[in-house]
Scaffold this active site. Structure first.
Site, PDB file in Angstrom:
ATOM      1  N   LYS A 179       0.865  -1.220  -0.168  1.00  0.00           N
ATOM      2  CA  LYS A 179       0.003  -0.017  -0.019  1.00  0.00           C
ATOM      3  C   LYS A 179       0.887   1.224  -0.014  1.00  0.00           C
ATOM      4  O   LYS A 179       1.690   1.528   0.815  1.00  0.00           O
ATOM      5  CB  LYS A 179      -0.867  -0.047   1.281  1.00  0.00           C
ATOM      6  CG  LYS A 179      -1.764   1.209   1.545  1.00  0.00           C
ATOM      7  CD  LYS A 179      -2.673   1.236   2.362  1.00  0.00           C
ATOM      8  CE  LYS A 179      -3.712   2.607   2.444  1.00  0.00           C
ATOM      9  NZ  LYS A 179      -4.416   2.476   3.619  1.00  0.00           N
ATOM     10  N   LYS A 230      -2.302  -1.633  -3.935  1.00  0.00           N
ATOM     11  CA  LYS A 230      -3.039  -0.430  -3.880  1.00  0.00           C
ATOM     12  C   LYS A 230      -2.266   0.897  -3.825  1.00  0.00           C
ATOM     13  O   LYS A 230      -1.360   0.968  -2.995  1.00  0.00           O
ATOM     14  CB  LYS A 230      -3.852  -0.301  -2.538  1.00  0.00           C
ATOM     15  CG  LYS A 230      -4.762   0.637  -2.049  1.00  0.00           C
ATOM     16  CD  LYS A 230      -5.252   0.491  -0.743  1.00  0.00           C
ATOM     17  CE  LYS A 230      -6.022   1.707  -0.706  1.00  0.00           C
ATOM     18  NZ  LYS A 230      -6.511   1.841   0.755  1.00  0.00           N
TER      19      LYS A 230
HETATM   20  C1  PBG Z   1      -6.967   3.999   5.210  1.00  0.00           C
HETATM   21  C2  PBG Z   1      -7.762   3.398   4.017  1.00  0.00           C
HETATM   22  C3  PBG Z   1      -7.536   4.331   2.899  1.00  0.00           C
HETATM   23  C4  PBG Z   1      -8.029   3.628   1.700  1.00  0.00           C
HETATM   24  C5  PBG Z   1      -8.396   2.428   2.295  1.00  0.00           C
HETATM   25  N1  PBG Z   1      -8.141   2.124   3.633  1.00  0.00           N
HETATM   26  C6  PBG Z   1      -6.977   5.775   2.856  1.00  0.00           C
HETATM   27  C7  PBG Z   1      -5.638   5.965   3.514  1.00  0.00           C
HETATM   28  O1  PBG Z   1      -4.723   5.298   3.451  1.00  0.00           O
HETATM   29  O2  PBG Z   1      -5.429   7.190   3.719  1.00  0.00           O
HETATM   30  C8  PBG Z   1      -8.119   4.297   0.521  1.00  0.00           C
HETATM   31  C9  PBG Z   1      -9.328   3.693  -0.675  1.00  0.00           C
HETATM   32  C10 PBG Z   1      -9.477   4.611  -1.618  1.00  0.00           C
HETATM   33  O3  PBG Z   1      -8.998   5.495  -2.000  1.00  0.00           O
HETATM   34  O4  PBG Z   1     -10.528   4.113  -2.551  1.00  0.00           O
HETATM   35  N2  PBG Z   1      -6.738   2.779   6.197  1.00  0.00           N
END
Ligand code: PBG
Length: 309
Positions: free
Chosen positions: A180, A233
């Site tokens: 991520k 991601k």
């Molecule tokens: C946070 C989380 C995020 C997303 C999913 N879980 C945002 C972040 O890390 O700030 C993003 C998902 C998306 O942008 O569609 N735990």
């Protein structure tokens, strides 16, 4: 006859936003076509998705500000909105899989995925694990099928696996947010949940966009710690990472087609600059071609309709 990849509704997971109340379907301005649903309307929407052949929904809660605290204790309230929603969906639609989110940001007054040291501003990795463990337990007890740690704390997959196994939840899966990246593509999601960090950024725990070997190292760790799926991601700007992971693991690989990727397509389509339906299918096929088995996408319902028709 010679087509190498296929896109099916059963490849897709629909992320959904949940809010307290009833009769609420509140539009998210930066994500046209996406809503924050109260539980009653969320259930209706889940039935629609299930009937379209979507096998799984991923829930994200919009928590009201008065419940957000530095220690994020609402995150493991067994009677909280999130746990009630999981139980209710599993009760009405036992064959629809429910995937959860494990991270503190929706519940944290600091807007971070982990606990913040009030003095130094640093994220407290090991102290955060304890809270993630409590979240995992209440979510599993509510009936969750797949837990999705999106927090990026070190060692959390092993920590959660051990807690689940020691309490008869060995059948609950973990889809690790393995690679991520600290990404600007999450902007509209943070609008939806009002969960942007109050101070600093997430670069001390999310990955540097320049790295790919680090993703493979994270994948090895997650695999050793007991992950059942590995996720990359965001998706589109990281198709190379998906392809590399595919070559290095026998676990299912998931791609998260995140909020910013969704909003860009919607915005260009609203202007009439692109053919929305074709762009959606071409985008989702790119994840399959890169080697993803599963795609989390806000287009899930819309794509399923296009595939079926
Ligand atoms: C946070 C989380 C995020 C997303 C999913 N879980 C945002 C972040 O890390 O700030 C993003 C998902 C998306 O942008 O569609 N735990």
């Amino acid at each position: 006859m010679v087509r190498e990849n296929h896109l099916l509704p059963s490849d897709l997971i629909a992320p959904l936003f949940l809010v307290e109340g009833s009769g609420i379907k509140s539009p998210i301005p930066s994500m046209p076509g996406q809503f924050r649903y109260s539980l009653d309307l969320l259930l209706k929407h889940c039935i629609e998705l299930y009937d379209l052949g979507i096998p799984c929904v991923a829930l994200f809660p919009a928590i009201s500000d008065h419940l957000k605290t530095p220690n994020a204790k609402e995150a493991y309230n067994k009677d909280g909105l999130y746990q009630r929603a999981i139980a209710e969906i599993k009760n009405k639609l036992p064959n629809l899989m429910v995937m959860t989110d494990i991270a503190l940001d929706p519940y944290s007054s600091d807007g971070h995925d982990g606990l913040v040291d009030a003095k130094t501003g640093e994220i407290l990795n090991d102290e955060t694990l304890e809270i993630l463990g409590k979240m995992a337990m209440v979510q599993a007890q509510a009936g969750a099928d797949i837990l999705g740690p999106s927090d990026m704390m070190d060692g959390r997959v092993g920590y959660l696996r051990k807690i689940l196994d020691s309490d008869n939840f060995s059948q609950v899966s973990i889809m690790s947010y393995t690679a991520k990246y600290a990404s600007a593509f999450y902007g509209p999601f943070r609008d939806a949940l009002n969960s942007a960090p109050k101070k600093g950024d997430k670069k001390t725990y999310q990955m540097d966009m320049s790295n790919v070997r680090e993703a493979l190292r994270e994948a090895k760790l997650d695999e050793a710690e007991g992950a059942d799926f590995l996720m990359v991601k965001p998706g589109l700007a990281y198709l190379d990472v998906i392809a590399r992971l595919r070559d290095h693991t026998y676990l299912p690989v998931a791609a998260y087609n995140v909020s910013g990727e969704y909003s860009m397509v919607k915005a260009a389509a609203e202007k009439g600059w692109i053919d929305e339906d074709k762009i959606i299918l071409e985008t989702l096929m790119s994840f399959k071609r890169a080697g993803a088995d599963v795609v989390l996408t806000y287009f899930a319902g819309q794509a399923a309709k296009l595939i079926v028709s």
